[in-house]
Scaffold this active site. Structure first.
Site, mmCIF file in Angstrom:
data_model
loop_
_atom_site.group_PDB
_atom_site.id
_atom_site.type_symbol
_atom_site.label_atom_id
_atom_site.label_comp_id
_atom_site.label_asym_id
_atom_site.label_seq_id
_atom_site.Cartn_x
_atom_site.Cartn_y
_atom_site.Cartn_z
ATOM 1 N N GLU A 145 0.822 -1.215 0.000
ATOM 2 C CA GLU A 145 0.000 0.000 0.000
ATOM 3 C C GLU A 145 0.855 1.265 0.000
ATOM 4 O OE1 GLU A 145 -3.234 0.064 2.746
ATOM 5 O OE2 GLU A 145 -3.901 -1.944 2.260
ATOM 6 N N GLY A 146 1.878 1.257 -0.826
ATOM 7 C CA GLY A 146 2.806 2.383 -0.909
ATOM 8 C C GLY A 146 4.027 2.119 -0.063
#
Length: 823
Positions: free
Chosen positions: A501-502
């Site tokens: 998620e990043g």
């Protein structure tokens, strides 16, 4: 002397006007009145008054009469448009995703504390609390993390069935479609509790409830798509996954090479409008067991079949595809540092109907906005929950172990070297819970994009630190993998949390300040929009408001620096009031520093990632400090919380001071860096690292039974079964608290040589015979000592087991502990 006093009054007056942020017209009238007063009192002659007043009148007229002021603004506007960097559609969509919330207040230099303190954190409903207490606990009871990770490398079928039957995969799907319809906060609590038992179980539950087909369908699906998929997803009849990342694309999702070409083809015996998809995805959680795949790809329409002959490249699009669609290759597994299901998905020229686009044909090319909007909220739930769980178990188990484990005839938790680590675990755990609670509640109330990026990055980093410190304290007890080891699975999963998620490096260096500086600033993004639409009138208003804002924040930062935050405000009285004032000072410092930096570096700041990261750290620490103060207030200001609150605030302020100090030292234009340092820290950086005394105080506290310890561990799954490694540690700790005076009496006699037997039983008999202990006391001491020894024991396996020749524990003397099937 009179002239000197007039100058002093003038300077103080201007500083006061700037400090309070007086409107332009008020400042104009005040300066005019001062000049008139000087003339009337004879302190300014006729000639001086005429010249000074004339110059002031011209400036005042041009600044206050807007049509005239635009003559000044126009060339500035032209220059601004010339240097403004181009913004791609994907960059714009990322910036516009979600909303600004409390982080905006912290960025603006003068936070409205009542906005934070008046915010109602989410409370669990009776249904949500029941699910947490019952179904979630039942799930935890049948999760055996060691067996899952090291023997089966998968969840047992009974666990998969239980999750599906109890609708763990559909917490975010509304009741209308058969889901649980839980709040973001409730989802966070459920994932946290599962994660204290099993990382694999938590990841398996959190993914369908984060970025995935269910959420995308809820927000963007057509009615037909919702009716087809949502009830089946809610009932667990379909297992979803989402294919975004691939071989050539990781954090930069916009670079994905996967394509979809609009064409006509055969589907169920009919010719329909559709797409030929070619994709190569990897790192896709749940892919090996998924029955339906959300897929992101770049859509092209070379023949104009979608009805717009002018558009051939539509951009990122999302579609929902059954996993058994001909041409889809799925089922193989990656093996990350945890045993959750994760694997690749590939396909070449896979034909699917056009109405499989999520949201239908009208959403062609809208996939990137869909993804960033959902991700901006989703990353505020799952990974923060996973991180909080690691913090809670590190805190609970390390506190117990530190008191039980003795070296040199003393509990290891009493050694200052150990306390240096255990105190940080305690402080970080309080910080983690405060940020988790506020962020999840914020997701329920709004769609905060910057806040969730802050939470994702810093909470997973705190997870990493907490697990590492816990491993350091447990030493060999934490290193040896086996059923007894309650740390190893979480420790091994840390790289997953900081990557998904990043990636954390990207999130810190590009996203937090990069997005925050534009979205949270009251003027920057509107100025950019005014330039984009060529609106001189709007830009004129924004520009001069921005100038006044910068002057106000600069003067506030300087005055608050000189006075030690003396003129700042606090919304509460008592021991935390001075922290609110210090945060307001640093908020003003961030606002002023950001304005000067963006003005000097402009678009070049985008490439100065280390500078951006440091300002992002300041914004993040301001948010986390605020969350901690809010948590303390919401908990009712318990006296026993205060040392933890002070630890967190001292730590946050120290990190803020360190980040700004390093920022100024490395500013590309040296004299600007020195100017900023003088304005923000006129008397030097005042913040120090957490004191040894305070760190030791909360380190001691985590080894004691208390309401705070139980509150911070409330979401932990804590069985009371001595056959369970966590249950054993809990029972041993509680027993020690009960019998510690007796055990100390026994231990002192043993240390003095009064008890000479080689066995525990023999020594206890001697203690009774010599009236050191009564028979009943000896029995209590014996029970504890046996628990203690088991609690610090590690697993040992046969050579055949280690070699992988059947996953059956060996017959060595130290047989691995078998986790129970029920709590």
């Amino acid at each position: 002397m009179t002239t000197f006093l007039a100058i002093v009054v003038a300077v103080l007056g201007l500083i006061t006007l700037a400090f309070v942020g007086a409107p332009l017209i008020v400042s104009t009238v005040a300066i005019a009145a001062f000049l008139i007063a000087l003339f009337a009192l004879g302190l300014m002659g006729q000639t001086a008054f005429t010249i000074t007043g004339g110059i002031f009148a011209v400036v005042a007229i041009f600044l206050n009469i807007k049509p005239l002021r635009r003559l000044i603004t126009a060339p500035i506007f032209k220059g601004f448009k010339a240097v403004l960097p181009d913004m791609t559609s994907t960059e714009r969509e990322a910036l516009e995703a979600g909303e600004t919330w409390w982080e905006g207040e912290m960025f603006r230099g003068r936070p409205d504390w009542q906005k934070l303190l008046g915010f109602k954190r989410t409370e669990l409903t009776a249904e949500e609390q029941s699910f947490l207490d019952n179904e979630t606990s039942e799930l935890c009871a049948i999760l055996d993390e060691y067996k899952i990770s090291h023997e089966d490398r998968d969840l047992p079928k009974e666990v998969w069935d239980f999750m599906a039957d109890k609708r763990f995969f559909s917490m975010l799907i509304t009741k209308e479609w058969g889901g649980l319809g839980f709040s973001a906060y409730a989802q966070s609590c459920v994932v946290t509790k599962i994660a204290t038992r099993s990382t694999v179980g938590a990841v398996t539950v959190m993914v369908p409830n984060s970025l995935g087909p269910g959420e995308l369908l809820m927000h963007y699906g057509t009615d037909a798509q919702k009716e087809q998929w949502l009830p089946r997803l809610a009932e667990g009849k379909e297992i979803p996954c989402f294919g975004l990342t691939g071989v050539e694309v990781g954090s930069d999702a916009t670079a994905l090479p996967d394509t979809g070409v609009v064409c006509k083809g055969q589907f169920e015996g009919k010719e329909v409008l559709g797409m030929k998809l070619s994709f190569n995805k990897r790192y896709i959680t749940l892919a090996p067991v998924a029955t339906v795949v959300g897929l992101a790809f770049k859509l092209q329409d070379p023949d104009g079949l979608l009805g717009d002959p002018e558009t051939t490249d539509y951009g990122i699009t999302c579609a929902l595809i059954p996993a058994n669609t001909p041409g889809v290759e799925i089922g193989r597994r990656h093996f990350p540092s945890s045993a959750f299901m994760n694997g690749p998905i590939t396909g070449e020229d896979v034909f699917v109907p056009i109405d499989w686009i999520i949201g239908g044909q009208a959403m062609a090319g809208k996939g990137w906005r869909m993804l960033v909007e959902c991700l901006s909220a989703g990353r505020g739930i799952s990974l923060p929950a996973l991180s909080a769980a690691a913090g809670k178990m590190s805190y609970r188990m390390t506190g117990a172990y530190s008191r039980i484990r003795q070296q040199f005839k003393i509990s290891i938790g009493k050694f200052e070297g150990v306390q240096e680590a255990s105190g940080r675990i305690a402080g970080l755990n309080y910080k983690l819970e405060a940020v988790r609670t506020l962020t999840a509640s914020a997701v329920d109330a709004t769609s905060p994009s910057v806040v969730t990026a802050i939470a994702k990055y810093h909470m997973t980093e705190m997870m990493r630190e907490s697990m590492t410190l816990a491993m350091d304290i447990h030493a060999g007890r934490g290193v040896m993998v086996g059923p007894r080891n309650y740390l190893s699975a979480g420790y091994q999963a840390v790289p997953v949390a900081i990557t998904v998620e990043g990636a954390n490096i990207l999130t810190r260096s590009l996203m937090i300040f990069g997005q925050g500086s534009i979205r949270c600033h009251p003027y920057v993004f509107p100025e950019m929009e005014a330039a984009r639409t060529d609106d001189l009138k709007a830009f004129d208003h924004l520009l001069w408001s921005h100038v006044g804002f910068s002057i106000n924040r600069g003067v506030r930062a300087f005055i608050l620096g000189l006075t030690g935050s003396g003129f700042a405000s606090a919304p509460v009285d008592g021991p935390t009031a001075h922290y609110y004032k210090k945060l307001e000072r640093m908020s003003a410092a961030l606002a002023f520093t950001s304005d000067v930096t963006m003005g000097v570096l402009g678009g070049e700041l985008k490439r100065k990632e280390r500078l951006s990261a440091r300002l992002g750290d300041v914004l993040s620490q301001l948010y986390m400090a605020s969350a901690t103060l809010k948590y303390y207030e919401d908990e009712g200001r318990p006296e026993e919380d205060l040392p933890h609150v002070k630890w967190v605030l001292d730590d946050c302020l120290y990190e803020i001071g360190k980040a700004l100090d390093e920022f100024y030292a490395n500013f590309p234009v040296g004299f600007i860096g020195r100017f900023l340092r003088l304005m923000v820290f006129p008397t030097g950086v005042p913040y120090k690292a957490v004191s040894d005394q305070l760190n030791g105080q909360i380190a001691d506290f985590m080894m004691e039974k208390s309401d705070l310890r139980d509150r911070l561990s409330e979401l932990c799954y804590l069985p009371r079964d001595e056959a369970d490694p966590i249950g054993l540690m809990e029972v041993a700790f509680d027993t020690l608290v009960e019998v510690e005076p007796l055990y100390n009496t026994y231990y002192r006699a043993l240390s003095k040589g009064e008890l000479t037997s080689r066995t525990l039983e023999g020594r206890l008999e001697e203690a009774v015979a010599k009236n050191i202990l009564t028979a009943e006391e000896a029995e209590q001491v014996g029970r504890y000592d046996r628990l203690r020894y088991e609690a610090i024991q590690t697993d040992a396996f046969s050579k055949e087991y280690i070699a992988g020749q059947g996953f059956k524990p060996g017959a060595d003397d130290d047989v691995p502990m078998q986790a129970p099937k029920a709590a």
